[in-house]
Design a protein around this motif. Structure first.
Motif, PDB file in Angstrom:
ATOM      1  N   GLY A  74      17.265  37.729 -39.321  1.00 28.98           N
ATOM      2  CA  GLY A  74      17.616  35.999 -39.179  1.00 28.98           C
ATOM      3  C   GLY A  74      16.578  35.338 -38.430  1.00 28.98           C
ATOM      4  O   GLY A  74      16.740  33.892 -38.371  1.00 28.98           O
ATOM      5  N   ALA A  75      15.572  36.018 -38.059  1.00 22.60           N
ATOM      6  CA  ALA A  75      14.434  35.074 -37.182  1.00 22.60           C
ATOM      7  C   ALA A  75      13.693  34.129 -38.480  1.00 22.60           C
ATOM      8  O   ALA A  75      13.525  34.655 -39.553  1.00 22.60           O
ATOM      9  N   ALA A  76      13.323  32.907 -37.958  1.00 21.80           N
ATOM     10  CA  ALA A  76      12.767  31.884 -39.235  1.00 21.80           C
ATOM     11  C   ALA A  76      11.399  32.025 -38.913  1.00 21.80           C
ATOM     12  O   ALA A  76      10.959  32.147 -37.705  1.00 21.80           O
ATOM     13  N   LEU A  77      10.507  31.854 -39.890  1.00 23.83           N
ATOM     14  CA  LEU A  77       9.162  31.685 -39.986  1.00 23.83           C
ATOM     15  C   LEU A  77       8.878  30.096 -39.822  1.00 23.83           C
ATOM     16  O   LEU A  77       9.659  29.079 -40.100  1.00 23.83           O
ATOM     17  N   ARG A  78       7.597  30.006 -39.061  1.00 25.17           N
ATOM     18  CA  ARG A  78       7.252  28.757 -38.930  1.00 25.17           C
ATOM     19  C   ARG A  78       5.781  28.631 -39.373  1.00 25.17           C
ATOM     20  O   ARG A  78       4.966  29.478 -39.483  1.00 25.17           O
ATOM     21  N   PRO A  79       5.055  27.452 -39.750  1.00 29.76           N
ATOM     22  CA  PRO A  79       3.746  27.427 -40.095  1.00 29.76           C
ATOM     23  C   PRO A  79       2.970  27.707 -39.184  1.00 29.76           C
ATOM     24  O   PRO A  79       2.856  27.246 -37.942  1.00 29.76           O
ATOM     25  N   GLY A  80       1.927  28.635 -39.260  1.00 31.06           N
ATOM     26  CA  GLY A  80       1.136  29.243 -38.318  1.00 31.06           C
ATOM     27  C   GLY A  80       1.635  30.285 -37.689  1.00 31.06           C
ATOM     28  O   GLY A  80       0.606  30.838 -36.826  1.00 31.06           O
ATOM     29  N   ASP A  81       2.565  30.945 -38.087  1.00 26.14           N
ATOM     30  CA  ASP A  81       2.951  32.275 -37.732  1.00 26.14           C
ATOM     31  C   ASP A  81       1.947  33.568 -38.156  1.00 26.14           C
ATOM     32  O   ASP A  81       1.369  33.240 -39.323  1.00 26.14           O
ATOM     33  N   LEU A  82       1.445  34.148 -37.139  1.00 21.99           N
ATOM     34  CA  LEU A  82       0.394  35.077 -37.789  1.00 21.99           C
ATOM     35  C   LEU A  82       1.062  36.491 -37.547  1.00 21.99           C
ATOM     36  O   LEU A  82       1.434  36.929 -36.440  1.00 21.99           O
ATOM     37  N   PHE A  83       0.955  37.290 -38.440  1.00 20.02           N
ATOM     38  CA  PHE A  83       1.313  38.821 -38.181  1.00 20.02           C
ATOM     39  C   PHE A  83       0.317  39.852 -38.621  1.00 20.02           C
ATOM     40  O   PHE A  83      -0.270  39.496 -39.834  1.00 20.02           O
ATOM     41  N   ALA A  84       0.035  40.713 -38.121  1.00 14.66           N
ATOM     42  CA  ALA A  84      -1.338  41.517 -38.256  1.00 14.66           C
ATOM     43  C   ALA A  84      -0.665  42.830 -38.649  1.00 14.66           C
ATOM     44  O   ALA A  84       0.449  43.566 -38.221  1.00 14.66           O
ATOM     45  N   SER A  85      -1.210  43.745 -39.576  1.00 15.53           N
ATOM     46  CA  SER A  85      -1.152  44.935 -40.315  1.00 15.53           C
ATOM     47  C   SER A  85      -0.987  46.045 -39.469  1.00 15.53           C
ATOM     48  O   SER A  85      -0.303  47.042 -39.667  1.00 15.53           O
ATOM     49  N   GLY A  86      -1.471  45.958 -38.104  1.00 13.11           N
ATOM     50  CA  GLY A  86      -1.682  47.412 -37.389  1.00 13.11           C
ATOM     51  C   GLY A  86      -2.985  47.868 -37.905  1.00 13.11           C
ATOM     52  O   GLY A  86      -3.566  47.600 -38.914  1.00 13.11           O
ATOM     53  N   THR A  87      -3.624  48.729 -37.013  1.00 13.97           N
ATOM     54  CA  THR A  87      -4.863  49.468 -37.212  1.00 13.97           C
ATOM     55  C   THR A  87      -4.830  50.105 -38.487  1.00 13.97           C
ATOM     56  O   THR A  87      -3.962  50.819 -38.996  1.00 13.97           O
ATOM     57  N   VAL A  88      -5.973  49.812 -39.202  1.00 13.86           N
ATOM     58  CA  VAL A  88      -6.240  50.271 -40.625  1.00 13.86           C
ATOM     59  C   VAL A  88      -6.923  51.536 -40.518  1.00 13.86           C
ATOM     60  O   VAL A  88      -8.312  51.799 -39.804  1.00 13.86           O
ATOM     61  N   SER A  89      -6.419  52.579 -40.822  1.00 10.39           N
ATOM     62  CA  SER A  89      -7.174  54.177 -40.788  1.00 10.39           C
ATOM     63  C   SER A  89      -6.856  54.878 -42.205  1.00 10.39           C
ATOM     64  O   SER A  89      -5.787  54.797 -42.801  1.00 10.39           O
ATOM     65  N   GLY A  90      -7.928  55.426 -42.500  1.00  8.72           N
ATOM     66  CA  GLY A  90      -7.920  56.404 -43.794  1.00  8.72           C
ATOM     67  C   GLY A  90      -7.737  57.813 -43.254  1.00  8.72           C
ATOM     68  O   GLY A  90      -7.750  58.394 -42.168  1.00  8.72           O
ATOM     69  N   SER A  91      -7.975  58.699 -44.573  1.00  5.65           N
ATOM     70  CA  SER A  91      -7.622  60.119 -44.089  1.00  5.65           C
ATOM     71  C   SER A  91      -8.747  60.918 -43.624  1.00  5.65           C
ATOM     72  O   SER A  91      -8.555  61.890 -43.146  1.00  5.65           O
ATOM     73  N   GLU A  92     -10.145  60.253 -43.576  1.00  2.00           N
ATOM     74  CA  GLU A  92     -11.218  60.866 -43.017  1.00  2.00           C
ATOM     75  C   GLU A  92     -11.484  60.322 -41.809  1.00  2.00           C
ATOM     76  O   GLU A  92     -11.164  59.236 -41.478  1.00  2.00           O
ATOM     77  N   PRO A  93     -12.390  61.293 -40.938  1.00  4.17           N
ATOM     78  CA  PRO A  93     -12.701  60.685 -39.771  1.00  4.17           C
ATOM     79  C   PRO A  93     -13.640  59.350 -39.627  1.00  4.17           C
ATOM     80  O   PRO A  93     -13.353  58.764 -38.582  1.00  4.17           O
ATOM     81  N   GLY A  94     -14.253  59.216 -40.659  1.00  2.00           N
ATOM     82  CA  GLY A  94     -15.318  58.154 -40.618  1.00  2.00           C
ATOM     83  C   GLY A  94     -14.425  56.817 -41.101  1.00  2.00           C
ATOM     84  O   GLY A  94     -15.026  55.611 -41.407  1.00  2.00           O
ATOM     85  N   GLN A  95     -13.084  56.876 -41.170  1.00  2.00           N
ATOM     86  CA  GLN A  95     -12.352  55.753 -41.613  1.00  2.00           C
ATOM     87  C   GLN A  95     -11.308  55.296 -40.659  1.00  2.00           C
ATOM     88  O   GLN A  95     -10.503  54.744 -41.082  1.00  2.00           O
ATOM     89  N   ARG A  96     -11.318  55.862 -39.547  1.00  2.00           N
ATOM     90  CA  ARG A  96     -10.425  55.391 -38.403  1.00  2.00           C
ATOM     91  C   ARG A  96     -10.998  54.057 -37.639  1.00  2.00           C
ATOM     92  O   ARG A  96     -11.853  53.949 -37.344  1.00  2.00           O
ATOM     93  N   GLY A  97      -9.885  53.292 -37.596  1.00  2.00           N
ATOM     94  CA  GLY A  97      -9.845  51.962 -37.198  1.00  2.00           C
ATOM     95  C   GLY A  97      -9.679  51.562 -35.727  1.00  2.00           C
ATOM     96  O   GLY A  97      -9.712  50.385 -35.198  1.00  2.00           O
ATOM     97  N   SER A  98      -9.810  52.723 -34.846  1.00  2.00           N
ATOM     98  CA  SER A  98     -10.016  52.444 -33.447  1.00  2.00           C
ATOM     99  C   SER A  98     -10.761  53.534 -32.898  1.00  2.00           C
ATOM    100  O   SER A  98     -10.869  54.504 -33.211  1.00  2.00           O
ATOM    101  N   LEU A  99     -11.153  53.155 -31.479  1.00  2.00           N
ATOM    102  CA  LEU A  99     -12.112  54.103 -30.964  1.00  2.00           C
ATOM    103  C   LEU A  99     -10.902  55.503 -30.388  1.00  2.00           C
ATOM    104  O   LEU A  99     -11.649  56.577 -30.225  1.00  2.00           O
ATOM    105  N   ILE A 100      -9.737  55.157 -30.061  1.00  2.00           N
ATOM    106  CA  ILE A 100      -9.203  56.100 -29.506  1.00  2.00           C
ATOM    107  C   ILE A 100      -8.974  57.379 -30.679  1.00  2.00           C
ATOM    108  O   ILE A 100      -8.751  58.386 -30.332  1.00  2.00           O
ATOM    109  N   GLU A 101      -9.010  56.860 -31.831  1.00  2.00           N
ATOM    110  CA  GLU A 101      -8.940  57.907 -33.144  1.00  2.00           C
ATOM    111  C   GLU A 101     -10.639  58.498 -33.157  1.00  2.00           C
ATOM    112  O   GLU A 101     -10.769  59.759 -33.307  1.00  2.00           O
TER     113      GLU A 101
END
Length: 411
Positions: free
Chosen positions: A329-356
């Motif tokens: 039931g939450a309403a959207l407003r102009p300017g709301d921003l939602f992010a995907s979360g860290t983008v990481s792939g299956s290979e070690p060179g595709q990880r989107g954070s240093l912790i990985e």
């Protein structure tokens, strides 16, 4: 005629990521004209849309008068299509050359600003590879995914007021954390990290109490940008039980200055990965438009490429995230921003954070200058870029999001 068949009267290589196939929107000033204006990137220039609309599209000029994207976002999908068609015509039809050419500003002279007022900020956790990696680090010997992970897009609310435009220095945050020997202390984070993500910008609002359907995604979301969700892993680890991230992620979130319209991403759409179990009806996109996106990100640390995360493998799409975000039931407003979360792939060179990339510091990154990193040091600069497949073999560019780590504020 498709944008792949259009040619501009500007001298721009067809391979340029900011060609007529892209036309992203931003907000800028210049040294000789400090008033904020709306701009569209074309090649290595910025078209002053605020000035162009005043004479060439007077019926929509009010959408750009304040110099931010706020009014355009709120105007809705019909206005978005009309403006994009007009800007495309100005830049491809020779009849507009004399009127438009004086309104082109070299990109090197433009100071880019936060392009819109961020109303709400939500961050998701949509990459199965990222979630599995973290689960294996912190819950060895058990299922790396939590029981709910494949049933709904997990997310949290962040602080909209700490979203900053690319180039804004990122001060190392201070907070409470527990040392390896168990002592609870307060001080600068010692495990400062990045998260390479895409963000989605809401335009058209929704009615409180009325969920947004998967099929209505394009009616509400204006476009996408690059996001770096900076994270203080030591602060986060101590605070997140039981209510989730708070100060470890609320000190800064950097976004690229350019917002790429959804219309520019039509040729980048791909099928998302198979889902098992099948999502509940409000999240089931088996018979809906495919909103996986073939976007490649690149992460550079101090100029050195360390990762190339592929967005196409994200388990939950932005359309599902929007549907879930409003399902209660939450309403959207102009300017709301939602992010995907860290983008990481299956290979070690595709990880989107240093912790990985460093496996929680166990395998430090070695940089070309001989130094190594488990997490970020003061003076480090992180640059994330992204590009998508465009029509006719072209590339749709997102620009970059850049951040330099500054020392913690001293009391």
């Amino acid at each position: 005629m498709s944008t792949a068949e259009l040619s501009t009267w500007l001298d721009i290589p067809r391979t340029h990521p900011f060609g007529v196939q892209t036309l992203p929107y931003g907000s800028f000033t210049t040294p000789d004209a400090p008033r904020r204006r709306v701009g569209v990137a074309i090649g290595d220039a910025v078209l002053d849309v605020t000035a162009a609309a005043a004479s060439l599209l007077p019926g929509r000029a009010g959408l750009f008068a304040a110099g931010s994207l706020d009014a355009l976002l709120a105007a809705g999908s019909r206005a978005w299509a009309e403006v994009r068609a007009a800007v495309t015509m100005w830049l491809t039809d020779e009849r507009y050359r004399d009127a438009v050419a004086p309104l082109l500003v070299p990109a090197s002279r433009a100071t880019m600003l936060l392009p819109f007022t961020v109303a709400d900020y939500v961050d998701f956790y949509a990459s199965e590879h990222h979630a599995v990696n973290l689960g294996r680090m912190f819950r060895p010997g058990s299922d790396p995914l939590t029981p709910n992970w494949k049933h709904l897009p997990i997310g949290y609310h962040g602080r909209a007021g700490t979203v900053v435009v690319s180039g804004t220095p990122v001060l190392r945050p201070s907070g409470q954390r527990r040392t390896p020997d168990g002592e609870v202390v307060f001080g600068p984070s010692t495990r400062l990290d990045i998260e390479a993500e895409l963000g989605f910008v809401v335009g058209t609002p929704s009615t409180p109490g009325q969920p947004v359907r998967l099929a209505d995604f394009e009616q509400h979301v204006f476009g996408a940008c690059i996001v770096n969700d900076w994270s203080a892993r030591d602060i986060q680890a101590w605070e997140y039980v039981p209510l989730g991230p708070f100060l470890g992620k609320s000190f800064a979130t950097s976004v690229s200055p350019w917002v790429v319209p959804l219309a520019a991403l039509a040729h980048a759409r791909v099928a998302p990965p198979p889902r098992n179990p099948r999502p509940l009806p409000h999240l089931d996109d088996a018979d809906a438009k495919e909103w996986g996106l073939d976007v490649e990100l690149e992460v550079r640390l101090n100029g050195h490429p360390v990762s190339r995360p592929p967005f196409a493998g994200m388990y939950w799409t932005a359309a599902q995230q929007l549907a879930h975000m409003t399902s209660g039931g939450a309403a959207l407003r102009p300017g709301d921003l939602f992010a995907s979360g860290t983008v990481s792939g299956s290979e070690p060179g595709q990880r989107g954070s240093l912790i990985e990339l460093t496996w929680n510091g166990a395998h430090p990154l070695v940089l070309p200058d001989g130094t190594s990193r488990e997490f970020l040091a003061d003076g480090d600069e992180v640059v994330i870029t992204a590009a998508a497949r465009g029509p006719g073999g072209t590339t749709v560019g997102f620009g970059e999001v850049r951040g330099l780590i500054a020392p913690a504020w001293s009391r």
